[in-house]
Design a protein around this motif. Structure first.
Motif, PDB file in Angstrom:
ATOM      1  N   VAL A  45       1.785  -1.429   3.023  1.00 39.64           N
ATOM      2  CA  VAL A  45       1.939  -2.241   4.233  1.00 39.64           C
ATOM      3  C   VAL A  45       3.276  -1.865   4.861  1.00 39.64           C
ATOM      4  O   VAL A  45       4.325  -2.095   4.258  1.00 39.64           O
ATOM      5  CB  VAL A  45       1.902  -3.745   3.894  1.00 39.64           C
ATOM      6  CG1 VAL A  45       2.189  -4.592   5.113  1.00 39.64           C
ATOM      7  CG2 VAL A  45       0.567  -4.116   3.273  1.00 39.64           C
ATOM      8  N   TYR A  48       4.948  -6.299   6.832  1.00 34.94           N
ATOM      9  CA  TYR A  48       4.117  -7.438   6.448  1.00 34.94           C
ATOM     10  C   TYR A  48       4.103  -8.497   7.540  1.00 34.94           C
ATOM     11  O   TYR A  48       5.128  -8.854   8.105  1.00 34.94           O
ATOM     12  CB  TYR A  48       4.627  -8.041   5.143  1.00 34.94           C
ATOM     13  CG  TYR A  48       3.799  -9.211   4.684  1.00 34.94           C
ATOM     14  CD1 TYR A  48       2.523  -9.013   4.175  1.00 34.94           C
ATOM     15  CD2 TYR A  48       4.288 -10.500   4.778  1.00 34.94           C
ATOM     16  CE1 TYR A  48       1.749 -10.081   3.763  1.00 34.94           C
ATOM     17  CE2 TYR A  48       3.529 -11.582   4.358  1.00 34.94           C
ATOM     18  CZ  TYR A  48       2.253 -11.358   3.849  1.00 34.94           C
ATOM     19  OH  TYR A  48       1.496 -12.429   3.449  1.00 34.94           O
ATOM     20  N   SER A  53      -2.211 -11.859   7.587  1.00 27.79           N
ATOM     21  CA  SER A  53      -2.751 -12.127   6.257  1.00 27.79           C
ATOM     22  C   SER A  53      -3.629 -13.372   6.263  1.00 27.79           C
ATOM     23  O   SER A  53      -4.722 -13.374   5.697  1.00 27.79           O
ATOM     24  CB  SER A  53      -1.617 -12.285   5.252  1.00 27.79           C
ATOM     25  OG  SER A  53      -2.126 -12.536   3.968  1.00 27.79           O
ATOM     26  N   GLU A  65      -2.390  -7.983   0.710  1.00 30.15           N
ATOM     27  CA  GLU A  65      -1.299  -8.523  -0.112  1.00 30.15           C
ATOM     28  C   GLU A  65      -0.917  -7.556  -1.240  1.00 30.15           C
ATOM     29  O   GLU A  65       0.259  -7.336  -1.505  1.00 30.15           O
ATOM     30  CB  GLU A  65      -1.703  -9.878  -0.709  1.00 30.15           C
ATOM     31  CG  GLU A  65      -1.875 -10.989   0.315  1.00 30.15           C
ATOM     32  CD  GLU A  65      -0.589 -11.430   0.977  1.00 30.15           C
ATOM     33  OE1 GLU A  65       0.494 -11.269   0.368  1.00 30.15           O
ATOM     34  OE2 GLU A  65      -0.651 -11.939   2.109  1.00 30.15           O
ATOM     35  N   ARG A  68       1.231  -4.499  -0.384  1.00 28.02           N
ATOM     36  CA  ARG A  68       2.646  -4.699  -0.037  1.00 28.02           C
ATOM     37  C   ARG A  68       3.518  -3.829  -0.924  1.00 28.02           C
ATOM     38  O   ARG A  68       4.568  -3.363  -0.503  1.00 28.02           O
ATOM     39  CB  ARG A  68       3.022  -6.173  -0.166  1.00 28.02           C
ATOM     40  CG  ARG A  68       2.403  -7.013   0.931  1.00 28.02           C
ATOM     41  CD  ARG A  68       2.709  -8.463   0.766  1.00 28.02           C
ATOM     42  NE  ARG A  68       4.105  -8.730   1.111  1.00 28.02           N
ATOM     43  CZ  ARG A  68       4.655  -9.930   1.059  1.00 28.02           C
ATOM     44  NH1 ARG A  68       3.931 -10.971   0.682  1.00 28.02           N
ATOM     45  NH2 ARG A  68       5.902 -10.093   1.379  1.00 28.02           N
TER      46      ARG A  68
END
Length: 128
Positions: A45, A48, A53, A65, A68
């Motif tokens: 990612v 973020y 999300s 998630e 990340r």
């Protein structure tokens, strides 16, 4: 109006619904991706976004998630317990939206002699 126990036996029991969503429902029946995603392809990612999300489907949210911290397609498939094909389609969708960065693999450089020479030079410099 009350239902007697005799009337209740005439009603067929409800089948329990599976909690697992069929793969074709997650991908909309798609099997092809707009990005080349090998099993070893790494994704991450770049920036973020918690609002993004929250707006994603649960499976896509889990992928977002987990990506990340840099992860491979194989790792993400195992984490979601979903087939590679499903994960590839969902990852490709996220990458098309700019939510994920797909890191180039060695396959992307197979015809670039400059990169291959740099790799070979680096390997020669490694201590034996």
């Amino acid at each position: 109006m009350t239902v007697s126990s005799e009337d209740a036996s005439d009603v067929p029991p409800r089948k329990k619904r599976s909690r697992r969503v069929r793969p074709y429902a997650l991908t909309g029946g798609r099997t092809r991706t707009s990005h080349q995603l090998l099993v070893e392809t790494l994704v991450s990612v770049p920036q973020y976004d918690p609002a993004l999300s929250d707006a994603l489907m649960p499976e896509s949210r889990t992928l977002y998630e987990r990506a990340r911290s840099q992860a491979s397609i194989a790792e993400l498939s195992a984490a979601l317990n979903q087939p590679l094909g499903v994960v590839r389609v969902l990852i490709s969708d996220l990458a098309s939206e700019g939510a994920l960065f797909i890191h180039p693999t060695a396959h992307a450089y197979q015809h670039d002699m400059h990169v291959l020479e740099r790799i070979l030079d680096g390997l020669k410099r490694l201590p034996v």
